[in-house]
Design a protein around this motif. Sequence first.
Motif, PDB file in Angstrom:
ATOM      1  N   PRO A   1     -10.876  -3.484   2.092  1.00 32.31           N
ATOM      2  CA  PRO A   1      -9.597  -2.810   1.858  1.00 32.31           C
ATOM      3  C   PRO A   1      -9.760  -1.296   1.781  1.00 32.31           C
ATOM      4  CG  PRO A   1      -9.807  -4.718   0.429  1.00 32.31           C
ATOM      5  CD  PRO A   1     -11.138  -4.540   1.086  1.00 32.31           C
TER       6      PRO A   1
ATOM      7  N   ALA B   1      -2.443   0.923  -3.305  1.00 33.02           N
ATOM      8  CA  ALA B   1      -3.009  -0.323  -2.785  1.00 33.02           C
ATOM      9  C   ALA B   1      -3.795  -1.026  -3.886  1.00 33.02           C
ATOM     10  CB  ALA B   1      -3.921  -0.030  -1.598  1.00 33.02           C
TER      11      ALA B   1
ATOM     12  N   ASP C   1       0.603  -1.022   6.668  1.00 30.88           N
ATOM     13  CA  ASP C   1       0.420  -1.768   5.423  1.00 30.88           C
ATOM     14  C   ASP C   1      -0.911  -2.512   5.396  1.00 30.88           C
ATOM     15  OD1 ASP C   1       2.323  -1.361   3.556  1.00 30.88           O
ATOM     16  OD2 ASP C   1       3.478  -3.159   3.953  1.00 30.88           O
ATOM     17  N   HIS C   2      -1.405  -2.732   4.179  1.00 32.66           N
ATOM     18  CA  HIS C   2      -2.552  -3.616   3.927  1.00 32.66           C
ATOM     19  C   HIS C   2      -3.795  -3.198   4.716  1.00 32.66           C
ATOM     20  CE1 HIS C   2       0.655  -5.950   2.195  1.00 32.66           C
ATOM     21  NE2 HIS C   2       1.191  -6.192   3.375  1.00 32.66           N
TER      22      HIS C   2
ATOM     23  N   THR D   1       0.827  -1.200   0.000  1.00 31.12           N
ATOM     24  CA  THR D   1       0.000   0.000   0.000  1.00 31.12           C
ATOM     25  C   THR D   1       0.859   1.247   0.000  1.00 31.12           C
ATOM     26  OG1 THR D   1      -0.083   0.046   2.402  1.00 31.12           O
ATOM     27  CG2 THR D   1      -1.805  -1.179   1.283  1.00 31.12           C
TER      28      THR D   1
END
Length: 565
Positions: free
Chosen positions: A128, A134, A259-260, A2
Amino acid sequence: MTSTVPNAIEQPEGQQPPITMFGPDFPYAYDDFLAHPAGLGQVPATEHGTEIAVIGGGLSGIVAAYELMKMGLKPVVYEADRIGGRLRTVGFEGCDPSLTAEMGAMRFPPSSTALQHYIDLVGLETRPFPNPLADATPSTVVDLKGESHYAETMDDLPQVYRDVAEAWARCLEEGADFSDMNRALRERDVPRIREIWSRLVEKLDNQTFYGFLCDSDAFSSFRHREIFGQVGFGTGGWDTDFPNSILEILRVVYTEADDHHRGIVGGSQQLPLRLWEREPGKIVHWPYGTSLKSLHVDGAPRPAVTRLHRTAGNRITVTDAHGDIRTYRAAVFTAQSWMLLSKIDCDDSLFPIDHWTAIERTHYMESSKLFVPVDRPFWLDKDARTGRDVMSMTLTDRMTRGTYLLDDGPDRPAVICLSYTWCDDSLKWLPLSANERMEVMLKSLGEIYPGVDIRKHVIGSPVTVSWENEPYFMGAFKANLPGHYRYQRRLFTHFVQDRLPADKRGIFLAGDDISWTAGWAEGAVQTALNAVWGVMHHLGGTTDPTNPGPGDVYEEIAPVELPED
């Protein structure tokens, strides 16, 4: 990934255990503690129904209250504003109620496994979050020094960005044993985590983030450092963090906290609100159907606390804004710790002097956001000339800094976070009203997207927040400065009180600013669980031998202690 600048060396999927926020300072498995069928512990039956003050109705306070209630205690929650704290979800006046803005926490990493326990418990859905580059983000524009670059993947950016990414990976490997720590965290190898981290704490406690970069041959180029500061890693530019301790940054990158990311569908404030109303299936002392809401008069928390002091028998006495005075065997304080210095009249005897010093030295980051509702996700329209999205998630050195595009489908109204900024960038907004802020942001975005009329799509008034100007927060989240490790250790370890004088026990600190991972909801949850263990222990309770709590194993995994002299 991301990020425009990766925060880790990429590993093949499915070949290793996942990264979680297991350490590095206090490598305790909070997720396993929560999942164990034996529960979090029990108090003597003679203590059932005992009232415990919980000051602050944010996530940490509500989690602590919920778990104390399950043990048969009676939490009395005090909240100055609204349940949720910095999990604050608001709507737009006159617009579809499904349109919301996350004024505080809006994205959560999968490594937040204790947090995820409660998200799952109350049946919330996540999806998400559209961070830079991302998978969930159709496109990203990086705009620096008047030059814009459109990208759908990292490979679409100019070579210099990949050079910066490689420099960051080298810097982490050479200066912070990244691969070794990554492996140790995945394997939950406590001795190895402690060995690596103890060495780094001693070496780096006095170092800034920027100084860490400058000391690395990988970042010998000022241009690379400047680009890194503007574009950053994970969620965008992090030059606002350059003055902070590098230890704060390493905690983020080691645990993939940046992240993520995923967002909570319908808004993050649902989590504490649902916990407030939830009736646990397994509960001691209280009848089935009991909830935090049902334990409070009119289903609402008590109002703001105005005074905290110790009284006879080493009790904690709380005065609230309505003038009500109540005395408790124990209390959990989860609001921003600066409240103890300003908004609440406190006795010096509440804490040892070294803890007061640590509270006073806490450093908070400013943060501002501005959102507008729009008629549809028009940014997905294609430019007739280039075939690209007409507008993208945007990182820039202009006033907006980070712009996020949030939609719920092609035919539905949507939301733009026109700007999300920190520190000095946030202070630049402070004198401006929401509408004045919107005008500044639309002007900046108009320079990046001259052919896009954003204004014509706006269908309601903007909403904004500057957390440093919120009277019950005075900042968004803690960020330690160099040399602050000792202060943070005092605050985090305060829940283990056996070594404190008897007249300094009974009040327990919790909240993300008490944790090692400030700014992340996981830290709020972890310190809430520490406080629950502390209250249980204070009242003579114990955990099940098969599920030791954080205080039971404290001596084995205690954070490294640096010398005071």
